[in-house]
Design an enzyme around this catalytic site. Structure first.
Site, PDB file in Angstrom:
ATOM      1  N   PHE A   1      -3.675  10.583  10.437  1.00  0.00           N
ATOM      2  CA  PHE A   1      -2.243  10.592  10.169  1.00  0.00           C
ATOM      3  C   PHE A   1      -1.568  11.353  11.311  1.00  0.00           C
ATOM      4  CE2 PHE A   1       1.742  11.927   8.242  1.00  0.00           C
ATOM      5  CZ  PHE A   1       2.183  10.717   7.725  1.00  0.00           C
TER       6      PHE A   1
ATOM      7  N   ASP B   1      -8.597  17.660   5.896  1.00  0.00           N
ATOM      8  CA  ASP B   1      -7.277  17.280   5.392  1.00  0.00           C
ATOM      9  C   ASP B   1      -7.499  16.509   4.091  1.00  0.00           C
ATOM     10  OD1 ASP B   1      -4.882  15.917   4.785  1.00  0.00           O
ATOM     11  OD2 ASP B   1      -4.269  15.880   6.885  1.00  0.00           O
TER      12      ASP B   1
ATOM     13  N   TYR C   1       2.377  16.456  -3.215  1.00  0.00           N
ATOM     14  CA  TYR C   1       3.366  15.500  -3.707  1.00  0.00           C
ATOM     15  C   TYR C   1       2.811  14.087  -3.887  1.00  0.00           C
ATOM     16  CZ  TYR C   1       3.901  14.924   1.393  1.00  0.00           C
ATOM     17  OH  TYR C   1       3.674  14.759   2.736  1.00  0.00           O
ATOM     18  N   LYS C   2       1.546  13.890  -3.577  1.00  0.00           N
ATOM     19  CA  LYS C   2       0.940  12.569  -3.773  1.00  0.00           C
ATOM     20  C   LYS C   2       0.286  12.514  -5.154  1.00  0.00           C
ATOM     21  CE  LYS C   2       0.219  11.373   1.114  1.00  0.00           C
ATOM     22  NZ  LYS C   2       0.829  12.523   1.806  1.00  0.00           N
TER      23      LYS C   2
ATOM     24  N   ARG D   1      -0.295  -1.381   1.717  1.00  0.00           N
ATOM     25  CA  ARG D   1      -1.161  -0.372   1.122  1.00  0.00           C
ATOM     26  C   ARG D   1      -0.779  -0.148  -0.335  1.00  0.00           C
ATOM     27  NH1 ARG D   1      -1.232   5.854   3.142  1.00  0.00           N
ATOM     28  NH2 ARG D   1       0.812   5.682   2.175  1.00  0.00           N
TER      29      ARG D   1
END
Length: 415
Positions: A128, A200, A225-226, A374
């Protein structure tokens, strides 16, 4: 050849789902199938209740006193321990604070300082982007530091790890393909070369069991927040193995990490333990919202979450290939469920338009350039029937050519 499951079979899977009742704890819009919890988790009643209390009672009524009466000052450590249970971390090794990007910066600096004679940071070329940007930023502040990238400087990350490497920064799950790395094996390779490793966990925390302590990991970072459903921009976290705490030095030496923050001393003196990774005043309302979101996990078996995640992703692949296989979709994720996280990616040359058409029809996934569509599977609130209906909509969009509508070609942001 096994028949493709029909709606009745899928609804039977929902009826037998041990996690099914958890869906009622979330606030989901009517007419929406939400398959983007790997970007932003859904809101929960508990999170809203916690936020409401923090705003209308603690802040509004107690004012400045709430730092003590409501325990605001201790929240980063308390939430860290609460979250630590979900990532296989014993107490005192996780702190909730700041953002993932800032935490990467802090942890990489700490790791480099612990290996002062080694000039190399290793990362993934397809990481990312923020991970790479922050690694570049760290390298720019340290003379002669080199950043090696897997896929650029060598085909694999393992080939880049040698006696010159100070730290390896690696995603547990690749954000585009969903590929899952073997944490224990790669950690061992890094340690055998004398390097430290930073994991990560943005795409694994709350999606599957993680065992940082068992894997002998050094450091980890991640967002909340995911899959953890802490809300947009909710604070991130840092894990540091206890064996490293005495050696941690990080450059953002704000007053919250001071050994005596309320002595207001002129010079910095580092606090003890995981508190060393704190910086400045933390966002209390976001912290309180996260506290409510994390409370849901007290009743959740992570093994059951992983089992359902795999089953939903496998079902999605089977249905897409059976109903949409003639329309140019190519599976980007691995078929091996043991080697992927809780998301499935397909590639299509018109993926952007297809995703925009899906979103308009109430099926929310996301797009990642240049051609990836996705879909995230969040077992606490996504049902098997959601998966079935989402594929039905996708098939209709492809079959009818609805994605070709001119309004979907406009290059606006995809949420």
């Amino acid at each position: 050849m096994t028949a493709v499951p029909d709606l009745a079979a899928v609804e039977a899977m929902d009826a037998a789902d041990p996690l099914r009742s958890l869906r009622d704890r979330f606030i989901l819009p009517k007419g929406v199938i939400y398959l983007d919890g790997n970007s932003l988790g859904a809101a929960s009643h508990a999170a809203f209740d916690a936020l409401r209390k923090a705003a209308t009672e603690e802040w509004a009524q107690d004012l400045i006193r709430a730092w003590n009466t409501a325990g605001w000052f201790d929240m980063p450590l308390e939430l860290g321990d609460q979250l630590g249970r979900l990532i296989g971390a014993a107490s005192g090794q996780t702190v909730v604070c700041d953002t993932t990007s800032i935490n990467i910066y802090k942890v990489l600096h700490a790791a480099m300082a612990m290996r002062p004679d080694r000039p190399v940071i290793v990362a993934e070329g397809d990481s990312f982007p923020t991970d790479l940007y922050m690694a570049e930023g760290v390298a720019s502040t340290r003379k002669n530091t080199v950043l090696r990238l897997a896929g650029v400087d060598a085909p694999t990350i393992e080939e880049l790890i040698d006696e010159n490497v100070a730290v390896v920064l690696v995603n547990h799950v690749n954000y585009k393909s969903g590929e899952l790395r073997d944490m224990t094996a790669l950690t061992r390779i890094a340690h055998d070369a004398g390097a430290l490793i930073v994991w990560d966990l943005c795409h694994t925390a709350g999606a599957m069991p993680v065992e940082l302590d068992k894997a002998n990991a050094d450091f980890a970072v991640g967002c909340t927040y995911k899959y953890l459903n802490g809300g947009p921009g909710s604070p991130a976290f840092i894990y540091a193995a206890e064996r490293h705490h005495a050696d941690v030095q990080q450059p953002l030496s704000g007053w919250w990490s001071h050994a005596r923050p309320f002595a207001f001393e002129q010079s910095y003196a580092a606090g003890t333990g995981i508190r060393r990774f704190l910086c400045g005043t933390q966002p209390v309302l976001s912290m309180r919202t996260l506290k409510g979101a994390l409370a849901i996990w007290d009743d959740v078996d992570m093994a059951a979450v992983r089992k359902k995640s795999i089953a939903q992703a496998d079902l999605f692949i089977e249905l897409v290939e059976a109903k949409c296989g003639a329309y140019g979709l190519t599976l980007e994720s691995t078929r091996d469920s043991a080697r992927r996280g809780s998301q499935i990616s397909f590639m299509h040359e018109h993926g952007y338009q297809i995703m925009r058409a899906l979103i308009e029809r109430g099926v929310i996934g996301d797009f990642r350039a240049p051609s990836t569509i996705r879909f995230g599977f969040t077992p606490l609130y996504v049902g098997y029937a959601d998966v079935w209906h989402a594929v039905e909509v996708l098939a209709d969009i492809l079959r009818s050519g609805a994605w070709k509508d001119a309004r979907f070609a406009v290059k606006t942001a995809v949420t």
